[in-house]
Scaffold this motif. Structure first.
Motif, PDB file in Angstrom:
ATOM      1  N   LEU A 251     -74.601 -31.083  14.913  1.00  0.00           N
ATOM      2  CA  LEU A 251     -74.110 -32.184  15.755  1.00  0.00           C
ATOM      3  C   LEU A 251     -74.773 -33.509  15.373  1.00  0.00           C
ATOM      4  N   LYS A 252     -76.078 -33.461  15.127  1.00  0.00           N
ATOM      5  CA  LYS A 252     -76.816 -34.650  14.732  1.00  0.00           C
ATOM      6  C   LYS A 252     -76.284 -35.203  13.403  1.00  0.00           C
ATOM      7  N   LEU A 253     -76.004 -34.309  12.474  1.00  0.00           N
ATOM      8  CA  LEU A 253     -75.473 -34.698  11.171  1.00  0.00           C
ATOM      9  C   LEU A 253     -74.087 -35.325  11.310  1.00  0.00           C
ATOM     10  N   GLU A 254     -73.230 -34.700  12.112  1.00  0.00           N
ATOM     11  CA  GLU A 254     -71.880 -35.245  12.321  1.00  0.00           C
ATOM     12  C   GLU A 254     -71.934 -36.643  12.929  1.00  0.00           C
ATOM     13  N   LYS A 255     -72.829 -36.844  13.899  1.00  0.00           N
ATOM     14  CA  LYS A 255     -72.970 -38.165  14.512  1.00  0.00           C
ATOM     15  C   LYS A 255     -73.475 -39.184  13.501  1.00  0.00           C
ATOM     16  N   ALA A 256     -74.445 -38.770  12.680  1.00  0.00           N
ATOM     17  CA  ALA A 256     -75.004 -39.682  11.679  1.00  0.00           C
ATOM     18  C   ALA A 256     -73.947 -40.055  10.637  1.00  0.00           C
ATOM     19  N   ILE A 257     -73.120 -39.104  10.233  1.00  0.00           N
ATOM     20  CA  ILE A 257     -72.050 -39.395   9.269  1.00  0.00           C
ATOM     21  C   ILE A 257     -71.032 -40.336   9.892  1.00  0.00           C
ATOM     22  N   ALA A 258     -70.704 -40.098  11.153  1.00  0.00           N
ATOM     23  CA  ALA A 258     -69.744 -40.968  11.845  1.00  0.00           C
ATOM     24  C   ALA A 258     -70.282 -42.389  11.981  1.00  0.00           C
ATOM     25  N   ALA A 259     -71.605 -42.560  12.049  1.00  0.00           N
ATOM     26  CA  ALA A 259     -72.220 -43.883  12.213  1.00  0.00           C
ATOM     27  C   ALA A 259     -72.289 -44.659  10.891  1.00  0.00           C
ATOM     28  N   LEU A 260     -72.032 -43.997   9.760  1.00  0.00           N
ATOM     29  CA  LEU A 260     -72.048 -44.706   8.474  1.00  0.00           C
ATOM     30  C   LEU A 260     -70.909 -45.718   8.429  1.00  0.00           C
ATOM     31  N   SER A 261     -71.073 -46.720   7.567  1.00  0.00           N
ATOM     32  CA  SER A 261     -69.960 -47.668   7.385  1.00  0.00           C
ATOM     33  C   SER A 261     -68.808 -46.904   6.747  1.00  0.00           C
ATOM     34  N   GLU A 262     -67.614 -47.442   6.899  1.00  0.00           N
ATOM     35  CA  GLU A 262     -66.425 -46.750   6.385  1.00  0.00           C
ATOM     36  C   GLU A 262     -66.537 -46.509   4.886  1.00  0.00           C
ATOM     37  N   ARG A 263     -67.032 -47.473   4.140  1.00  0.00           N
ATOM     38  CA  ARG A 263     -67.163 -47.355   2.683  1.00  0.00           C
ATOM     39  C   ARG A 263     -68.175 -46.264   2.308  1.00  0.00           C
ATOM     40  N   GLN A 264     -69.320 -46.265   3.013  1.00  0.00           N
ATOM     41  CA  GLN A 264     -70.348 -45.262   2.725  1.00  0.00           C
ATOM     42  C   GLN A 264     -69.849 -43.862   3.090  1.00  0.00           C
ATOM     43  N   ARG A 265     -69.216 -43.753   4.258  1.00  0.00           N
ATOM     44  CA  ARG A 265     -68.715 -42.447   4.729  1.00  0.00           C
ATOM     45  C   ARG A 265     -67.686 -41.884   3.757  1.00  0.00           C
ATOM     46  N   GLU A 266     -66.783 -42.760   3.296  1.00  0.00           N
ATOM     47  CA  GLU A 266     -65.730 -42.331   2.378  1.00  0.00           C
ATOM     48  C   GLU A 266     -66.336 -41.758   1.090  1.00  0.00           C
ATOM     49  N   VAL A 267     -67.276 -42.473   0.487  1.00  0.00           N
ATOM     50  CA  VAL A 267     -67.916 -42.017  -0.750  1.00  0.00           C
ATOM     51  C   VAL A 267     -68.728 -40.743  -0.489  1.00  0.00           C
ATOM     52  N   PHE A 268     -69.483 -40.713   0.595  1.00  0.00           N
ATOM     53  CA  PHE A 268     -70.311 -39.548   0.928  1.00  0.00           C
ATOM     54  C   PHE A 268     -69.451 -38.295   1.088  1.00  0.00           C
ATOM     55  N   LEU A 269     -68.370 -38.393   1.858  1.00  0.00           N
ATOM     56  CA  LEU A 269     -67.518 -37.223   2.107  1.00  0.00           C
ATOM     57  C   LEU A 269     -66.788 -36.781   0.836  1.00  0.00           C
ATOM     58  N   LEU A 270     -66.333 -37.730   0.028  1.00  0.00           N
ATOM     59  CA  LEU A 270     -65.671 -37.358  -1.223  1.00  0.00           C
ATOM     60  C   LEU A 270     -66.631 -36.615  -2.149  1.00  0.00           C
ATOM     61  N   ASN A 271     -67.877 -37.044  -2.169  1.00  0.00           N
ATOM     62  CA  ASN A 271     -68.849 -36.414  -3.057  1.00  0.00           C
ATOM     63  C   ASN A 271     -69.373 -35.093  -2.494  1.00  0.00           C
ATOM     64  N   LYS A 272     -69.808 -35.088  -1.264  1.00  0.00           N
ATOM     65  CA  LYS A 272     -70.489 -33.905  -0.712  1.00  0.00           C
ATOM     66  C   LYS A 272     -69.526 -32.845  -0.171  1.00  0.00           C
ATOM     67  N   ILE A 273     -68.411 -33.259   0.389  1.00  0.00           N
ATOM     68  CA  ILE A 273     -67.490 -32.286   0.979  1.00  0.00           C
ATOM     69  C   ILE A 273     -66.417 -31.869  -0.025  1.00  0.00           C
ATOM     70  N   GLU A 274     -65.804 -32.836  -0.676  1.00  0.00           N
ATOM     71  CA  GLU A 274     -64.734 -32.516  -1.621  1.00  0.00           C
ATOM     72  C   GLU A 274     -65.243 -32.284  -3.033  1.00  0.00           C
ATOM     73  N   LYS A 275     -66.549 -32.437  -3.232  1.00  0.00           N
ATOM     74  CA  LYS A 275     -67.209 -32.150  -4.510  1.00  0.00           C
ATOM     75  C   LYS A 275     -66.670 -32.991  -5.668  1.00  0.00           C
ATOM     76  N   LYS A 276     -66.297 -34.212  -5.387  1.00  0.00           N
ATOM     77  CA  LYS A 276     -65.828 -35.124  -6.430  1.00  0.00           C
ATOM     78  C   LYS A 276     -67.035 -35.759  -7.110  1.00  0.00           C
ATOM     79  N   LYS A 277     -66.895 -36.025  -8.396  1.00  0.00           N
ATOM     80  CA  LYS A 277     -67.954 -36.697  -9.144  1.00  0.00           C
ATOM     81  C   LYS A 277     -67.808 -38.194  -8.941  1.00  0.00           C
ATOM     82  N   TYR A 278     -68.898 -38.915  -9.206  1.00  0.00           N
ATOM     83  CA  TYR A 278     -68.883 -40.366  -9.011  1.00  0.00           C
ATOM     84  C   TYR A 278     -67.760 -41.025  -9.813  1.00  0.00           C
ATOM     85  N   LYS A 279     -67.540 -40.550 -11.027  1.00  0.00           N
ATOM     86  CA  LYS A 279     -66.495 -41.126 -11.882  1.00  0.00           C
ATOM     87  C   LYS A 279     -65.122 -40.928 -11.241  1.00  0.00           C
TER      88      LYS A 279
END
Length: 170
Positions: free
Chosen positions: A111-139
């Motif tokens: 729950l703490k993690l979900e709240k912290a992710i939700a509190a990220l800026s939209e740009r940061q959240r988008e990059v974080f979720l694409l990398n960590k959840i969808e396993k996309k590479k930076y490129k």
């Protein structure tokens, strides 16, 4: 031979069949099982089946009947053992060794993690979720969002920094 001498239901004939084929059947089952007690059990079950079906078994085909029934009983036991092993393996995989306290802490952290992710800026959240959840590479993320790889790295760095501040090291 008269009809009475070929009747397996006759106890004397049945005993003769038993004495004639029991050792060979036992040896055959022992080579399959490798366990003397189990092969003796199957041999006895085989002769019980012969007695139960004595009126329908032809005297000239009794040896074939005994070995077929013995083999089928062996296969049934092996199939049952396989199912039991699979069920036991399933039980081991389903059970958890975590204490209720650990499970509660894990849920609170989630729950703490979900709240912290939700509190990220939209740009940061988008990059974080694409990398960590969808396993996309930076490129890949850079191509998807029309950014440079450096911009993606900067957003990810900012996201991780924010998360560490809110929930500690990940």
């Amino acid at each position: 031979m008269s009809k009475d001498l070929k009747n397996i239901c006759n106890p004397i004939i049945f005993e003769k069949v038993f004495r004639t084929y029991s050792k060979d059947l036992k040896r055959f089952l022992y080579f399959k099982f490798g366990d003397l007690e189990s092969c003796e059990d199957i041999m006895q079950d085989t002769f019980v089946k012969l007695w139960d079906n004595c009126s329908s078994v032809n005297y000239n085909k009794v040896k074939s009947y005994l070995f077929t029934v013995g083999n089928n009983l062996f296969l049934n036991i092996k199939k049952h053992e396989k199912i039991v092993r699979e069920h036991q393996q399933l039980k081991v995989n389903e059970s958890t060794y975590e204490s209720p306290e650990f499970l509660l802490l894990e849920k609170e952290f989630q729950l703490k993690l979900e709240k912290a992710i939700a509190a990220l800026s939209e740009r940061q959240r988008e990059v974080f979720l694409l990398n960590k959840i969808e396993k996309k590479k930076y490129k890949e993320i850079a191509e998807m969002l029309g950014l440079s790889v450096k911009a993606v790295e900067k957003r990810m760095h900012g996201a991780l920094k924010e998360l560490r501040n809110k929930i500690g090291n990940i």
